[in-house]
Design an enzyme around this catalytic site. Structure first.
Site, PDB file in Angstrom:
ATOM      1  N   SER A 176     -15.533  -1.772  -4.086  1.00 62.34           N
ATOM      2  CA  SER A 176     -15.052  -2.310  -2.684  1.00 62.34           C
ATOM      3  C   SER A 176     -15.697  -1.327  -1.554  1.00 62.34           C
ATOM      4  CB  SER A 176     -13.730  -2.254  -2.687  1.00 62.34           C
ATOM      5  OG  SER A 176     -13.228  -3.030  -1.479  1.00 62.34           O
ATOM      6  N   ASP A 221     -12.978 -12.842  -7.606  1.00 62.65           N
ATOM      7  CA  ASP A 221     -12.812 -11.962  -6.493  1.00 62.65           C
ATOM      8  C   ASP A 221     -13.321 -12.933  -5.326  1.00 62.65           C
ATOM      9  OD1 ASP A 221     -13.102 -10.377  -4.476  1.00 62.65           O
ATOM     10  OD2 ASP A 221     -14.374  -8.758  -5.485  1.00 62.65           O
ATOM     11  N   HIS A 262     -10.042  -9.364  -6.596  1.00 64.16           N
ATOM     12  CA  HIS A 262     -10.607  -8.035  -5.975  1.00 64.16           C
ATOM     13  C   HIS A 262     -10.269  -6.931  -6.690  1.00 64.16           C
ATOM     14  CE1 HIS A 262     -13.142  -6.006  -3.427  1.00 64.16           C
ATOM     15  NE2 HIS A 262     -12.159  -5.268  -2.992  1.00 64.16           N
ATOM     16  N   ASP A 263      -8.731  -6.931  -6.988  1.00 63.04           N
ATOM     17  CA  ASP A 263      -8.066  -5.841  -7.709  1.00 63.04           C
ATOM     18  C   ASP A 263      -8.731  -5.608  -9.138  1.00 63.04           C
ATOM     19  OD1 ASP A 263      -6.720  -4.686  -5.609  1.00 63.04           O
ATOM     20  OD2 ASP A 263      -4.755  -5.487  -6.292  1.00 63.04           O
TER      21      ASP A 263
END
Lengths: 387, 387
Positions: free
Chosen positions: B158, B324, B357-358
């Site tokens: 990220s 994501d 995203h995690d």
């Protein structure tokens, strides 16, 4: 010689009407609300058989002002004016169209900002939580008042589509066609999550005063503004936002290294939030988002949507938009699948449109052509129903 | 006989260190900050050639505590402990791994909550806006201090991936490999929009006091909590949320028709928001989201990412995750395309993982197998570089 394009015609200036109901409405929650008032507008004429009525249900922030302008403000155009009017997809030369403001809203119908007859003060947080079923129930009482036993169509986008669906379930004999656009049979966890963040922003605003802010002469405008900004992001597609705003800077050629407006998208969202918090009631926002969360007709049927829709006898027209990530096509396909299990009459279109959830308010030619053709067929069958 | 799975081994208890810098750091904004302090941790040993160092860059809310536990709290496990340790994908038996808390953060490095030597009061809103370039600059000065001229790899997910990218651009000779996971070469309008709403929630909180809330003995916890809730929604995939929470009700079998926690997802988000607002600094949140907004290496090259990446000589390893939607695979593919234009050495994987995203923080087997193999190759080439 002036060539008039019929699609540009408007229903013209329309005066809102009000219907007062003295008997309290029993709500799904078990509470009652009453007396109450519903604000509505009508366009076109009810025919002698009273079978050409179309009910338009509104979504979160809209109202009964669906088409045309207001007598006191020619610039105040109805929110679905591109859809409803003479020569438009829902042709008011053929149909008698009704727009109604839902109970709990803030545009003329009884809502949290209305005076509570028990106290003489605005209801505020004492206004009950209303549901899609409750709205549909109240709309049915309005239809009784207007002498409409059976609607040619009940139609709506988003939350309005949920009401159309609920009509087909609650009052099968009163709906010939249910037109359900950019909708969903239930919110996802992510949908609820966005609603919850919006509500937290309102509830945490010190100007909320437990919902009784009217007495303090303030409104929780910061919270409501943030709530609207969050909502707005979910109405637009990522690509559409990229195309409209991208990373353009506002009024500067370079970064300014602060937290004031820097990017165009920030300016746009702030403006939307501020404008909205100037006219919309925060208590209404809380209630309408909750009604969205709660809507789930399959819930009382063990999650079986086909069973929930089994009572419906209406023909369905469903439309979804490819870039709608709030209520994506998958959600409409769930409804299609349930309706097919029930052998329901069904038209379904997935429109490849770039505008995300808001596409249902735009005049995409394929979308409008579909609705036009659908209503032409609805019109052709008028007078043939015998129930 | 105890069978020890090396992948379950930890670097153990790790004491954080601090590096003080007396010379002010000149920032991209033109401002200076100094003296300043960087908190960091190290795992493994720097080899004699000092060529086995790996820098781990953190994302929005993380810190230098990347792996292992803390001496005073064995339960406080580093945020990327599944990735870094003996026998783990970044094997600390082979690499000297450094975690550093970025300037402006709130976990030990100088930030808005630190005392401003000019006033003797916390910096608050006087703390400058820092950028990814500034962080990388400060990290390079820390590397000098630690005797590391050239990193075997700079790695992050990220916002951390942006730093790895920036390292390859700013200090080509100092990075052998840039490992850029779940990242993007620039935020989209939608990404900026979410950041802006989060910032509005903080800035509008009456406890924000223009950023000088420390003096008032309060923190804008409501605003920060809403900010975190918004962020959290964007870290998870829609499907993952549906699977984990769905529409499950919290502690009740039926709707309660109010605005307290009703659905499990609400409870989860509120808890995340409240927990976060208890330990994270709001001024830091503002600055880190702004650094995200500003990152755009192509900007000074007319939008040409290949040109921006032209100075880079590092080999790149890029990873994205299919679900994501914050920084979707398309964003990584833009980098891949730019790097291919530059004939860069490049590994790219799109991992089909459900966690949004995690996912970059999770131990998906294919993802970890890829990183393991990549670092085995990095290790094999140590000692061979001659610049």
């Amino acid at each position: 010689m002036a060539v008039v394009n019929p699609s540009t015609l408007s229903v013209g200036s329309v005066l809102a009407q009000e219907a007062e109901f003295s008997s309290p409405l029993r709500l799904v929650s078990g509470q009652e609300i009453g007396p109450y008032r519903l604000a509505y507008e009508t366009y076109g004429r009810l025919n002698a058989r009273a079978d050409n009525a179309v009910l338009i249900c509104h979504a979160l922030n809209a109202s009964h002002h669906v088409a045309g302008s207001r007598p006191d403000n020619p610039d105040d155009i109805g929110w679905w004016d591109n859809m409803i009017g003479p020569g438009k997809p829902v042709d008011t030369r053929q149909f008698f169209v009704i727009g109604v403001n839902n109970l709990g809203s803030c545009f003329g119908s009884t809502g949290p900002a209305s005076l509570n007859p028990a106290t003489g003060q605005p209801y505020g947080s004492d206004f009950p939580v209303v549901t899609v079923e409750d709205w549909v129930h109240a709309q049915a009482l309005l239809a009784d008042r207007l002498g409409i036993h059976r609607f040619a169509a009940v139609m709506g986008g988003s939350l309005g589509g949920m009401q159309a669906m609920q009509w087909a379930i609650s009052y099968p004999s009163r709906v010939a066609h249910a037109v359900v656009i950019a909708s969903t049979p239930r919110l996802s966890a992510q949908n609820i999550a966005f609603n919850e963040v919006a509500r937290r922003a309102i509830l945490n605003d010190p100007d909320f005063h437990g919902g009784h802010y009217y007495a303090h002469g303030v409104v929780p405008r910061h919270g409501l503004s943030v709530a609207r900004m969050i909502g707005h992001i979910t109405y637009l597609s990522d690509d559409d936002m990229a195309q409209k705003f991208g990373r353009s800077l506002r009024g500067a050629n370079d970064y300014r290294f602060g937290f004031d407006v820097e990017f165009e998208i920030e300016s746009y969202l702030r403006h939307q939030g501020e404008k909205f918090s100037g006219y919309f009631d925060a208590n209404t926002y809380l209630r309408i988002t909750r009604a969205l969360d709660y809507f789930d007709p399959a819930r009382s049927h063990g999650g079986d949507l086909a069973k929930a829709l089994a009572p419906a006898t209406a023909a369905f027209c469903l439309v979804s938009f490819t870039t709608d990530w709030r209520f994506p096509p998958e959600r409409s396909r769930e409804m299609v699948s349930a309706l097919m299990q029930n052998n329901a009459r069904l038209t379904y279109a997935e429109i490849d449109a770039p505008h995300g959830h808001d596409a249902f308010l735009m005049s995409d030619p394929r979308y409008h052509a579909l609705i036009s053709e659908y209503f032409r067929q609805v019109h052709r069958t008028l007078g043939r129903t015998d129930d």
